[in-house]
Scaffold this active site. Structure first.
Site, PDB file in Angstrom:
ATOM      1  N   SER A 250       0.600  -1.021   0.169  1.00 11.70           N
ATOM      2  CA  SER A 250       0.204   0.315   0.176  1.00 11.70           C
ATOM      3  C   SER A 250       1.155   0.995   0.112  1.00 11.70           C
ATOM      4  CB  SER A 250      -0.795  -0.128   1.482  1.00 11.70           C
ATOM      5  OG  SER A 250      -2.089   1.639   1.322  1.00 11.70           O
TER       6      SER A 250
ATOM      7  N   HIS B 191      -0.877  -0.988  -4.503  1.00  6.75           N
ATOM      8  CA  HIS B 191      -2.215  -0.776  -3.891  1.00  6.75           C
ATOM      9  C   HIS B 191      -2.627   1.085  -3.262  1.00  6.75           C
ATOM     10  CE1 HIS B 191      -6.035  -1.703  -2.103  1.00  6.75           C
ATOM     11  NE2 HIS B 191      -5.821  -0.887  -0.708  1.00  6.75           N
TER      12      HIS B 191
ATOM     13  N   ASP C 144      -4.700   4.021  -1.878  1.00  7.53           N
ATOM     14  CA  ASP C 144      -5.303   4.227  -0.755  1.00  7.53           C
ATOM     15  C   ASP C 144      -6.367   5.785  -1.787  1.00  7.53           C
ATOM     16  OD1 ASP C 144      -6.265   1.898   0.672  1.00  7.53           O
ATOM     17  OD2 ASP C 144      -4.233   1.918   1.394  1.00  7.53           O
TER      18      ASP C 144
ATOM     19  N   MET D 231      -8.480   8.616  -0.707  1.00  6.38           N
ATOM     20  CA  MET D 231      -9.678   8.688   0.681  1.00  6.38           C
ATOM     21  C   MET D 231     -10.190  10.525   0.366  1.00  6.38           C
ATOM     22  SD  MET D 231      -7.237   7.519   3.562  1.00  6.38           S
ATOM     23  CE  MET D 231      -6.395   5.958   3.598  1.00  6.38           C
TER      24      MET D 231
ATOM     25  N   HIS E 254      -8.627   2.086  -4.550  1.00 12.14           N
ATOM     26  CA  HIS E 254      -9.354   1.411  -3.470  1.00 12.14           C
ATOM     27  C   HIS E 254      -9.752   2.472  -3.334  1.00 12.14           C
ATOM     28  CE1 HIS E 254      -9.985   0.172   1.075  1.00 12.14           C
ATOM     29  NE2 HIS E 254     -11.236   0.515   0.440  1.00 12.14           N
TER      30      HIS E 254
ATOM     31  N   MET F 187     -11.972   5.033  -1.180  1.00  9.22           N
ATOM     32  CA  MET F 187     -12.515   5.494   0.042  1.00  9.22           C
ATOM     33  C   MET F 187     -13.155   6.758  -0.103  1.00  9.22           C
ATOM     34  SD  MET F 187      -9.803   4.192   2.816  1.00  9.22           S
ATOM     35  CE  MET F 187      -8.966   3.278   1.118  1.00  9.22           C
TER      36      MET F 187
ATOM     37  N   MET G 255     -11.638  -5.885   4.175  1.00  5.86           N
ATOM     38  CA  MET G 255     -11.342  -4.704   5.418  1.00  5.86           C
ATOM     39  C   MET G 255     -11.475  -4.977   6.724  1.00  5.86           C
ATOM     40  SD  MET G 255     -10.197  -1.432   3.600  1.00  5.86           S
ATOM     41  CE  MET G 255      -9.613  -0.916   5.100  1.00  5.86           C
TER      42      MET G 255
ATOM     43  N   ASP H  60      -7.207  -6.838   3.546  1.00  8.26           N
ATOM     44  CA  ASP H  60      -6.737  -4.780   3.537  1.00  8.26           C
ATOM     45  C   ASP H  60      -6.370  -4.502   4.804  1.00  8.26           C
ATOM     46  OD1 ASP H  60      -5.895  -2.231   3.097  1.00  8.26           O
ATOM     47  OD2 ASP H  60      -7.023  -2.211   1.712  1.00  8.26           O
TER      48      ASP H  60
HETATM   49  C1  DX5 Z   1      -6.686   1.814   5.405  1.00  7.63           C
HETATM   50  C2  DX5 Z   1      -6.376   1.518   3.707  1.00  7.63           C
HETATM   51  C3  DX5 Z   1      -5.523   0.201   3.331  1.00  7.63           C
HETATM   52  C4  DX5 Z   1      -3.746   0.362   4.687  1.00  7.63           C
HETATM   53  C5  DX5 Z   1      -2.822  -0.445   5.049  1.00  7.63           C
HETATM   54  O1  DX5 Z   1      -7.959   1.934   5.119  1.00  7.63           O
HETATM   55  O2  DX5 Z   1      -6.899   0.879   2.814  1.00  7.63           O
HETATM   56  O3  DX5 Z   1      -4.723   0.203   2.776  1.00  7.63           O
HETATM   57  O4  DX5 Z   1      -3.235   1.475   3.635  1.00  7.63           O
HETATM   58  O5  DX5 Z   1      -2.198   0.143   5.825  1.00  7.63           O
HETATM   59  P1  DX5 Z   1      -1.568  -1.018   7.083  1.00  7.63           P
HETATM   60  O6  DX5 Z   1      -1.443  -2.371   6.178  1.00  7.63           O
HETATM   61  O7  DX5 Z   1      -0.233  -0.252   7.166  1.00  7.63           O
HETATM   62  O8  DX5 Z   1      -2.731  -1.564   7.915  1.00  7.63           O
HETATM   63 ZN    ZN Z   2      -6.695   0.060   1.173  1.00  3.21          ZN
END
Ligand code: DX5
Ligand code: ZN
Length: 219
Positions: free
Chosen positions: A8, A33, A35, A37, A66, A68, A137, A175
């Protein structure tokens, strides 16, 4: 069973992003990956299209994006244009999930749906046949570095059953809080894609950590 390790980028060094992208390129990782947000669906803001495009410029592997965010439908084409290969939306953010999933596929991407820790697997019953991927998740979305929620194992087993019962081709991705302590158990019960942020990027040798994770889930 083919497995996928997806570091990630949220835990990468944004001041030296290209360096971390090259590290992933040259490692045994399978996907990036990414993320995204929005500060509305989750209590944090990460980055958007310009950063995704910058990653795409250097990335030599699949971009697993991903979202969010609320209203993901508004941005499906933009994410395709920015380089997403897999686009995952949250069940909790989509009123017309079936329409959203079809739009992602029509735009030429693989379609994923993610479930928050409190959302039961059963809500996927009537959409599972349309999905390429389900992202469970294993922490509450919004931040890297949180602790893995143990209830995830039960959900993976339920999802595996639903996929088999429905003859779906969806793969199971996990994840949040993935480490060398839980990845093998998750693989044994049917997960095949694994996101790892802080465990990879905060380790002394990220390339080696990726290799360790990969070996734990390869036969
Ligand atoms: C959290 C993200 C994850 C995050 C995971 O909302 O969706 O992808 O980066 O990070 P770790 O592996 O540190 O939990
Ligand atoms: Zn993620």
């Amino acid at each position: 069973m083919k497995t996928y390790i997806a570091p990630s980028i949220l835990s990468a060094d944004f001041g030296n992003l290209q360096q971390d992208v090259e590290m992933v390129n040259n490692s045994e990782a399978d996907w990036f990956h990414i993320d995204v947000m929005d500060g509305v669906f989750v209590p944090n803001i990460s980055f958007g299209m310009p950063v995704l495009k910058a990653i795409k410029k250097h990335a030599k592997k699949t971009l697993d994006v991903h979202l969010m965010i609320v209203n993901p439908d508004k941005f499906i084409k933009d994410f395709k244009d920015a380089g997403a290969d897999i686009l995952t939306v949250h069940y909790e953010a989509c009123t017309h999930l079936h329409r959203t999933v079809q739009a992602i596929k029509a735009a030429g991407m693989k379609a994923g749906v993610s479930l928050n820790p409190h959302t039961p697997i059963a809500v996927l019953e009537d959409i599972i046949g349309d999905l390429d991927l389900v992202l469970i998740m294993s922490v509450n979305p919004g931040f890297g570095g949180q602790t893995f929620i143990e209830n995830t194992y039960k959900k993976v087993e339920q999802l595996k059953n639903l996929i088999e019962y429905s003859n779906s081709n969806a793969i199971i991705e996990i994840d949040g809080g993935i480490t060398d302590k839980n990845i093998k158990k998750l693989a044994n019960i049917g997960a095949t894609a694994f996101v790892a942020g802080s465990f990879v990027f905060k380790s002394e040798n990220p390339t080696k950590t990726i290799s360790t994770l990969k070996s734990l889930v390869s036969e």
